[in-house]
Structures are given as C-alpha cells and as structure tokens.
Design a protein around this motif. Structure first.
Motif, PDB file in Angstrom:
ATOM      1  N   GLU A   1      -4.031  -8.656  -4.949  1.00  0.00           N
ATOM      2  CA  GLU A   1      -5.476  -8.579  -4.739  1.00  0.00           C
ATOM      3  C   GLU A   1      -5.721  -8.414  -3.246  1.00  0.00           C
ATOM      4  N   LEU A   2      -6.732  -7.622  -2.884  1.00  0.00           N
ATOM      5  CA  LEU A   2      -7.068  -7.384  -1.484  1.00  0.00           C
ATOM      6  C   LEU A   2      -8.491  -7.838  -1.197  1.00  0.00           C
ATOM      7  N   ARG A   3      -8.632  -8.711  -0.235  1.00  0.00           N
ATOM      8  CA  ARG A   3      -9.939  -9.180   0.239  1.00  0.00           C
ATOM      9  C   ARG A   3     -10.832  -9.634  -0.926  1.00  0.00           C
ATOM     10  N   PRO A   4     -10.355 -10.554  -1.765  1.00  0.00           N
ATOM     11  CA  PRO A   4     -11.189 -11.038  -2.875  1.00  0.00           C
ATOM     12  C   PRO A   4     -12.388 -11.820  -2.351  1.00  0.00           C
ATOM     13  N   ALA A   5     -13.435 -11.892  -3.156  1.00  0.00           N
ATOM     14  CA  ALA A   5     -14.670 -12.550  -2.727  1.00  0.00           C
ATOM     15  C   ALA A   5     -14.450 -14.014  -2.385  1.00  0.00           C
ATOM     16  N   ASP A   6     -13.510 -14.669  -3.075  1.00  0.00           N
ATOM     17  CA  ASP A   6     -13.306 -16.103  -2.811  1.00  0.00           C
ATOM     18  C   ASP A   6     -12.602 -16.362  -1.480  1.00  0.00           C
ATOM     19  N   HIS A   7     -11.750 -15.429  -1.049  1.00  0.00           N
ATOM     20  CA  HIS A   7     -11.045 -15.544   0.233  1.00  0.00           C
ATOM     21  C   HIS A   7     -10.825 -14.123   0.764  1.00  0.00           C
ATOM     22  N   VAL A   8     -11.769 -13.617   1.541  1.00  0.00           N
ATOM     23  CA  VAL A   8     -11.681 -12.213   1.956  1.00  0.00           C
ATOM     24  C   VAL A   8     -10.506 -11.953   2.896  1.00  0.00           C
ATOM     25  N   HIS A   9      -9.928 -13.010   3.459  1.00  0.00           N
ATOM     26  CA  HIS A   9      -8.785 -12.836   4.359  1.00  0.00           C
ATOM     27  C   HIS A   9      -7.449 -12.871   3.608  1.00  0.00           C
ATOM     28  N   HIS A  10      -7.464 -12.960   2.291  1.00  0.00           N
ATOM     29  CA  HIS A  10      -6.237 -12.819   1.504  1.00  0.00           C
ATOM     30  C   HIS A  10      -5.952 -11.331   1.349  1.00  0.00           C
ATOM     31  N   LEU A  11      -4.787 -10.913   1.819  1.00  0.00           N
ATOM     32  CA  LEU A  11      -4.476  -9.490   1.907  1.00  0.00           C
ATOM     33  C   LEU A  11      -3.198  -9.175   1.140  1.00  0.00           C
ATOM     34  N   GLY A  12      -3.282  -9.106  -0.172  1.00  0.00           N
ATOM     35  CA  GLY A  12      -2.131  -8.726  -0.981  1.00  0.00           C
ATOM     36  C   GLY A  12      -0.923  -9.591  -0.677  1.00  0.00           C
ATOM     37  N   VAL A  13       0.142  -8.964  -0.176  1.00  0.00           N
ATOM     38  CA  VAL A  13       1.330  -9.685   0.289  1.00  0.00           C
ATOM     39  C   VAL A  13       1.385  -9.536   1.801  1.00  0.00           C
ATOM     40  N   SER A  14       1.415 -10.672   2.506  1.00  0.00           N
ATOM     41  CA  SER A  14       1.457 -10.611   3.961  1.00  0.00           C
ATOM     42  C   SER A  14       2.194 -11.818   4.512  1.00  0.00           C
ATOM     43  N   VAL A  15       2.427 -11.780   5.800  1.00  0.00           N
ATOM     44  CA  VAL A  15       2.954 -12.938   6.535  1.00  0.00           C
ATOM     45  C   VAL A  15       1.803 -13.438   7.385  1.00  0.00           C
ATOM     46  N   ALA A  16       1.273 -14.598   7.047  1.00  0.00           N
ATOM     47  CA  ALA A  16       0.051 -15.099   7.667  1.00  0.00           C
ATOM     48  C   ALA A  16       0.234 -16.569   8.051  1.00  0.00           C
ATOM     49  N   VAL A  17      -0.146 -16.913   9.264  1.00  0.00           N
ATOM     50  CA  VAL A  17       0.048 -18.281   9.770  1.00  0.00           C
ATOM     51  C   VAL A  17      -1.284 -18.800  10.307  1.00  0.00           C
ATOM     52  N   PRO A  18      -1.786 -19.940   9.812  1.00  0.00           N
ATOM     53  CA  PRO A  18      -3.088 -20.439  10.244  1.00  0.00           C
ATOM     54  C   PRO A  18      -3.134 -20.923  11.687  1.00  0.00           C
ATOM     55  N   ASP A  19      -1.978 -21.301  12.238  1.00  0.00           N
ATOM     56  CA  ASP A  19      -2.003 -21.949  13.550  1.00  0.00           C
ATOM     57  C   ASP A  19      -0.696 -21.694  14.282  1.00  0.00           C
ATOM     58  N   VAL A  20      -0.737 -20.810  15.272  1.00  0.00           N
ATOM     59  CA  VAL A  20       0.381 -20.664  16.200  1.00  0.00           C
ATOM     60  C   VAL A  20      -0.113 -21.186  17.540  1.00  0.00           C
ATOM     61  N   SER A  21       0.129 -22.465  17.782  1.00  0.00           N
ATOM     62  CA  SER A  21      -0.333 -23.122  19.012  1.00  0.00           C
ATOM     63  C   SER A  21      -1.806 -22.827  19.284  1.00  0.00           C
ATOM     64  N   GLY A  22      -2.614 -22.930  18.228  1.00  0.00           N
ATOM     65  CA  GLY A  22      -4.057 -22.785  18.374  1.00  0.00           C
ATOM     66  C   GLY A  22      -4.614 -21.427  18.009  1.00  0.00           C
ATOM     67  N   THR A  23      -3.778 -20.430  17.777  1.00  0.00           N
ATOM     68  CA  THR A  23      -4.248 -19.105  17.382  1.00  0.00           C
ATOM     69  C   THR A  23      -4.141 -18.942  15.877  1.00  0.00           C
ATOM     70  N   ASN A  24      -5.204 -18.423  15.266  1.00  0.00           N
ATOM     71  CA  ASN A  24      -5.301 -18.270  13.815  1.00  0.00           C
ATOM     72  C   ASN A  24      -4.843 -16.869  13.424  1.00  0.00           C
ATOM     73  N   PHE A  25      -3.652 -16.781  12.806  1.00  0.00           N
ATOM     74  CA  PHE A  25      -3.140 -15.528  12.270  1.00  0.00           C
ATOM     75  C   PHE A  25      -3.253 -15.491  10.750  1.00  0.00           C
ATOM     76  N   TRP A  26      -4.115 -16.316  10.184  1.00  0.00           N
ATOM     77  CA  TRP A  26      -4.348 -16.384   8.735  1.00  0.00           C
ATOM     78  C   TRP A  26      -5.670 -15.736   8.370  1.00  0.00           C
ATOM     79  N   GLY A  27      -6.687 -15.959   9.190  1.00  0.00           N
ATOM     80  CA  GLY A  27      -8.019 -15.449   8.919  1.00  0.00           C
ATOM     81  C   GLY A  27      -8.950 -16.541   8.437  1.00  0.00           C
ATOM     82  N   GLY A  28     -10.240 -16.314   8.573  1.00  0.00           N
ATOM     83  CA  GLY A  28     -11.229 -17.290   8.133  1.00  0.00           C
ATOM     84  C   GLY A  28     -11.367 -18.448   9.100  1.00  0.00           C
ATOM     85  N   ARG A  29     -11.836 -19.561   8.557  1.00  0.00           N
ATOM     86  CA  ARG A  29     -12.059 -20.737   9.389  1.00  0.00           C
ATOM     87  C   ARG A  29     -10.750 -21.446   9.727  1.00  0.00           C
ATOM     88  N   THR A  30     -10.800 -22.242  10.766  1.00  0.00           N
ATOM     89  CA  THR A  30      -9.654 -23.047  11.194  1.00  0.00           C
ATOM     90  C   THR A  30      -9.917 -24.506  10.865  1.00  0.00           C
TER      91      THR A  30
END
Length: 297
Positions: A54-83
């Motif tokens: 699924e790509l950019r579903p309404a419930d979580h628009v930052h969910h992008l199919g299959v990806s490598v996503a990290v919410p917090d790299v020393s304060g930087t959000n590579f996941w998307g959305g809120r922190t």
C-alpha cells in the motif's frame, strides 16, 4: 527507448522475477518533506498479480510500500509524520530527513544495488548501501531479498531510536517496514510457535508470516543481528510488519562502522498455513546473499 529505460528515466525501475514483473522501485520519489521522502517499492505483486503493498494510505500517509524508515536518527525523523517526544507524545516537528539516491552500484532486471545519502537540510548523516533482489522460489512464490548497510559519516556517534526508546511502550518500530493493503478482514499473523498480533508483536523469532485470503508474506531475518531484532506487527488496525533494531534501547552508530540488516520476504499467492510457511522460511534462510560485481566508477 525500452520500457525499462523509460521507467529508469522517470525515477523508477521495474524488478522482474523469472521474466515476470513483480515490483516497481521508486528511487527518486516526489513526496512532501513531512513524509520523509525515501526510495520505496510499490506496487509489489505476487506471481499471480495480486498487489501486496500500500502507498500513502489515509491512515498513515507516510507508509510507503516497502521501505527502510527510521523515526529517530539522533533527532532526525526518517520515518515521516509526527515525532514522539517524551512527556509530550506525538508532536509536529520540523525535523524530517530525506534519503537521496546517489548512484547505482549495479543494476539488472532482477535486482539492484545503490548508494544513498541520509540527509537533513543538506547535511549528510549516513551513507547507505542498499541491495534489493527478486529471487525465484517456486511456481507460486518469489522472494524479495533486501539488505541495508548504514554508515555514520559524521565525526561523532549517532544512534537510532524509536517512539519506544522515547517513552511510548510497544512502539519500537523503525528499520525495514512492509505496509500491505487493508483487506475485508485482518490478516493472520504467526511465527513457528506463536499466533495473533498480541503474541507476535515484539517477539524475537527467525521468521514471521502474515497471511490474507489471497496472499501470504513470510519474513525471514537473514543475519544474526537481524534475527535478534524484535518484530513490529500490526494486523487489526492496519496490516504492517517491520524488523525493529531499536525496540527497547537505542542502537549506537559509531562513526565509520557499518550496521547491516537483511530481511528476505517470501511473496506467495494464496493463504499458507504454519507448516507451509515454515518450509518456505527454511528455504529462504539458506539463501546466500546476492553476490554481484559493482559497476566501474
């Protein structure tokens, strides 16, 4: 110009398995900064043609199919959305990063290896080597073999965190993440000895399966470090599976030292039971890593 060349020029490439198209890899996506733009796979299909991402579903628009996503790299959000901020909860911050494609290391019709820069405001934090290969399993199943190797290019130690390490229990997500589509009923999720979202979420197991009516995904940790990472699982609210390297504690990223994770995922037509999923998982666990020569610089 071939269809493959056209897709390449448009910032995307197709992956074939046994000559059949099974996935599209967007390596230069056009996305809002709030979604932490990053390369991703969508659509991913079974050999029978069923879409399992699924790509950019309404419930979580930052969910992008299959990806490598990290919410917090020393304060930087590579996941998307809120922190998630300790003692504040989910918070809108201007802290989103971007994963930028730098170059191909090699590229064939069934796979690719690339170099990526993980940046924030033009400042590079990490360099990643990512390898993705579509591998044949049998007539009804193929496997997506994804390896990520992250290297801290700063002079100081960085670390990977998650909402859980920042104070939200059970939300240790971050890393490899697969977002399937929502179906008419929640999919079944199970490991070799546990079943159901509550039982498998946060568990450490060599493999985990998610089975819907028309498809089954079998996720296999293919290195010792990957097998030590707990599984992040959602089924009732929405379907999602991730391999989480920062479940309870931050994962250190010392300068120059690679952090490697490899997940091999079987993509099968139909609904597999535990015995069938275990047989597929055993086969995937014995696959050697892809070994291809890099293209000359």
């Amino acid at each position: 110009m071939t269809e493959r060349d056209t897709a390449h020029d448009a910032g995307a490439v197709r992956l074939l398995c046994g000559g059949r198209p099974v996935a599209r890899y967007e390596y230069r996506p056009d996305l809002p900064a709030r979604e932490s733009p990053r390369p991703h796979l969508h659509p991913v299909r079974t050999l029978g043609g069923t879409v399992v991402t699924e790509l950019r579903p309404a419930d979580h628009v930052h969910h992008l199919g299959v990806s490598v996503a990290v919410p917090d790299v020393s304060g930087t959000n590579f996941w998307g959305g809120r922190t998630f901020v300790r003692d504040r909860g989910p918070t809108e911050l201007d802290n989103h990063g971007v994963q930028r494609h730098l170059r191909w290391l090699w590229r064939d019709e069934d796979g690719l290896a690339e170099e990526l820069a993980w940046e924030r405001d033009g400042r590079r934090l990490l360099t990643e080597r990512r390898t993705i290969v579509a591998r044949e399993v049998d007539d009804t199943c193929w496997a997506l073999d994804l390896t990520t190797e992250l290297v801290n290019v700063r002079d100081e130690e960085l670390s990977i965190g998650s909402p859980a390490t920042n104070g939200r229990p059970g939300a240790g997500y971050g890393g490899f993440f697969w977002r399937p589509p929502i179906g008419p009923r929640p999919p079944a999720v199970f490991t070799a000895d546990a079943e159901g979202e509550e039982a498998v979420h946060g568990s450490v197991a060599p493999w985990l399966a998610m089975a819907a009516d028309a498809w089954t995904l079998v996720f296999v940790g293919a290195t010792e470090d990957t097998r030590r990472d707990p599984w992040f699982v959602r089924a009732a609210e929405y379907p999602g599976v991730g391999s989480a390297p920062a479940w309870e504690r931050r994962l250190p990223l010392p300068p120059g030292r690679p952090v490697v994770r490899r997940v091999v995922t079987a993509v099968a037509d139909g609904r597999l039971d535990r015995d069938a999923a275990a047989r597929v998982a055993d086969r995937l666990a014995r696959l050697a890593p892809p070994d291809r020569e890099e293209a000359p610089a």
